[in-house]
Design a protein around this motif. Structure first.
Motif, PDB file in Angstrom:
ATOM      1  N   ARG A  85      47.671  71.312  31.246  1.00 26.96           N
ATOM      2  CA  ARG A  85      48.264  72.749  30.723  1.00 26.96           C
ATOM      3  C   ARG A  85      47.880  72.619  29.134  1.00 26.96           C
ATOM      4  O   ARG A  85      47.914  73.523  28.569  1.00 26.96           O
ATOM      5  CB  ARG A  85      49.310  72.912  31.029  1.00 26.96           C
ATOM      6  CG  ARG A  85      49.644  73.491  32.349  1.00 26.96           C
ATOM      7  CD  ARG A  85      49.453  74.808  32.548  1.00 26.96           C
ATOM      8  NE  ARG A  85      50.134  75.792  31.961  1.00 26.96           N
ATOM      9  CZ  ARG A  85      51.487  76.341  32.365  1.00 26.96           C
ATOM     10  NH1 ARG A  85      51.821  76.138  33.379  1.00 26.96           N
ATOM     11  NH2 ARG A  85      52.278  76.990  31.573  1.00 26.96           N
ATOM     12  N   ASP A  86      48.036  71.281  28.649  1.00 22.05           N
ATOM     13  CA  ASP A  86      48.101  71.084  27.314  1.00 22.05           C
ATOM     14  C   ASP A  86      47.095  69.991  27.045  1.00 22.05           C
ATOM     15  O   ASP A  86      46.847  69.075  27.541  1.00 22.05           O
ATOM     16  CB  ASP A  86      49.598  70.437  27.008  1.00 22.05           C
ATOM     17  CG  ASP A  86      49.884  70.281  25.559  1.00 22.05           C
ATOM     18  OD1 ASP A  86      49.991  71.639  24.825  1.00 22.05           O
ATOM     19  OD2 ASP A  86      49.823  69.165  25.012  1.00 22.05           O
ATOM     20  N   PRO A  87      46.541  70.249  25.613  1.00 19.72           N
ATOM     21  CA  PRO A  87      45.478  69.354  25.141  1.00 19.72           C
ATOM     22  C   PRO A  87      45.966  67.995  24.950  1.00 19.72           C
ATOM     23  O   PRO A  87      45.028  67.110  24.958  1.00 19.72           O
ATOM     24  CB  PRO A  87      44.904  70.074  23.858  1.00 19.72           C
ATOM     25  CG  PRO A  87      45.977  70.849  23.491  1.00 19.72           C
ATOM     26  CD  PRO A  87      46.685  71.247  24.657  1.00 19.72           C
ATOM     27  N   ALA A  88      47.276  67.588  24.905  1.00 24.17           N
ATOM     28  CA  ALA A  88      47.673  66.197  24.365  1.00 24.17           C
ATOM     29  C   ALA A  88      47.032  65.232  25.345  1.00 24.17           C
ATOM     30  O   ALA A  88      46.591  64.083  24.954  1.00 24.17           O
ATOM     31  CB  ALA A  88      48.963  66.264  24.303  1.00 24.17           C
TER      32      ALA A  88
END
Lengths: 141, 325
Positions: free
Chosen positions: A59-62
């Motif tokens: 869900r998140d680019p991290a």
């Protein structure tokens, strides 16, 4: 010679923040990302080594950026690229692919002229880096 | 490409940085900020009110969450004055009996932290040992990392976290998973909030054997058991959501039921209330069909005392029997 391949190849190097924004765009479109690396960046070399499996359900680019940094750390003298795959019907191909890391020194390519049968001339592109064994090609001398 | 500009290229690197606005100017030191307005702008009030309205009891939990919300809001205001603060450590441990609302609170927490700008996505990834620990050598690390990457930007909720560590088997892969977890909790503190959940006593022994885990978790929140009044209120909330009402004569029966059920083994707080209501609905439906005739809206939605009185809690006094109610 700076190798230009994939999207954004004529732009200056993207910062981590800009890479994150691109990853966020890919994830927002539902494209799973994967990280690949190689030390043979010939334009016809489509098969780079995979850095782990493609990352699904993120869900998140991290998370992707974390893998990019891990790959950079493990292979500082290689090219690292990020691929985003669009699995949608009618496309089913790489939707976004760009280089996120490159070795410090890039010696570039030369053209070898070869004469074959009937005085025909063939050219082949030869990366200087390929003169050295795999794994050491871009290491600083 | 030796310094020569290609078609449609710009000479400077202004392309990438042009669209991202820089940080706003810090406020002057003598500026005043309206706290109430800042709170209203962040819309945390809605989440906190929903927490109050939809979750009964749990006073210590709600207090702590309010404190965290206040801290993050104040941190945001401090940042506007240019006062730098390290992002707070928000890893948590929820302990409590089964059915005290640990998962529900974790979901709300994810939403709240998202609204406060601490989490970028605000989703909840709920996992157990099976999702983190592999089955053979070299399987655990990729598996744990994949789950962690999936949870980034949100909350990773590890239910029954003590199963990760098996003291009796030193070659258990759970230890490997714990190490990766610890490393990511430390290095990706602003990407991820880890919430461990489980029963009180077993979590205590888990932390005793993993002191590194205990010290990296800032908030140890204990979920108290519900009183009978709170259980009644929970039941009323569930019924209202499902479109049922209790007949006036049913209310004392329901209270009596809860008191008896609480004393029996394997009582799971709100979950037991839910199960009791599910079974009451079954009996209600069976009763309506057996009676036959015409029914209206009232009959279809009213639970009568006999729907509860048929339960084995009332007929069977032996405590050792299984939960067959």
């Amino acid at each position: 010679m700076r190798i230009t391949q994939g999207t954004f190849s004529y732009l200056p190097e993207l910062t981590d923040g800009e890479i994150s924004a691109q990853i966020a765009y890919a994830l927002g479109n539902g494209w799973p990302c994967s990280v690949e690396f190689t030390d043979d960046p010939h334009p016809r070399n489509a098969y780079w080594e995979m850095w782990g499996l493609p990352m699904f359900d993120l869900r998140d680019p991290a998370g992707v950026l974390h893998e990019i940094n891990e790959c950079r750390r493990a292979y500082p003298d290689h090219y690292v690229r990020l691929n985003a795959y669009d699995a949608g019907y009618g496309r089913q191909t790489t939707a976004l692919s760009f280089i996120v890391h490159r070795p410090a020194a890039e010696p570039g390519f030369r053209l070898d002229r070869t004469e074959t049968a009937d005085r025909r001339v063939r050219y082949r592109m030869h990366p200087y880096a390929l003169d050295r064994p795999a794994g050491e090609r871009y290491r600083a001398r | 490409m030796t310094g020569r500009l290609g078609f449609d290229m710009r000479a400077t690197g202004s392309d990438g940085s042009g669209d991202a606005p820089g940080p706003p100017e810090p406020l002057p030191p003598d500026a005043r900020v309206d706290l109430a307005r800042a709170e209203a702008e962040s819309r945390i009030g809605q989440v906190l009110d929903a927490l109050d309205g939809e979750l009964v009891g749990l006073v210590p939990v709600k207090t702590r969450i309010r404190e965290i919300a206040a801290l993050l809001l104040v941190d945001r205001l401090r940042a506007r004055y240019g006062l730098g603060t390290a992002p707070p450590n928000l890893h948590m441990c929820f302990t409590g009996s089964p059915g005290t609302g640990k998962t529900t609170v974790a979901t709300r927490l994810a939403e709240l932290l998202h609204r406060l700008g601490y989490l970028r996505q605000g989703h909840l990834v709920a996992v157990t040992r099976d999702d983190l620990v592999g089955q053979y050598v070299g399987h655990t690390a990729p598996k744990t990392k994949e789950v962690l990457k999936r949870a980034m930007g949100g909350v990773l909720f590890i239910d029954e976290a003590y199963y990760l560590y098996r003291a009796e088997n030193e070659r258990d892969y759970g230890q490997e998973s714990i190490e990766i977890l610890l490393q990511m909790m430390e290095n990706h503190r602003d990407d991820l909030v880890v919430v461990l959940a489980g029963y009180r006593d077993r979590m205590d022994s888990f932390f005793a054997s993993n002191p590194g885990m205990s010290s990296r978790i800032a908030h140890h929140i204990d979920f108290p058991d519900y009183t009978v009044e709170e259980l009644e209120a929970i039941g009323a909330l569930m019924l209202r959501r499902d479109g049922y009402v209790l007949a006036p004569r049913t209310e004392p029966v329901f209270r009596d039921y809860l008191e008896r059920r609480r004393r029996r083994p394997r009582f799971a707080n709100a979950r037991s209330v839910r199960n009791a209501l599910e079974r009451a609905r079954l009996r209600h439906a069976a009763r309506l069909l057996a009676e036959g005739g015409e029914v209206g809206r009232e009959e279809l939605s009213t639970l009568r005392p006999e729907d509860f009185l048929a339960s084995s809690v009332f007929t069977d006094t032996a405590l050792s029997r299984n939960e067959r109610i």
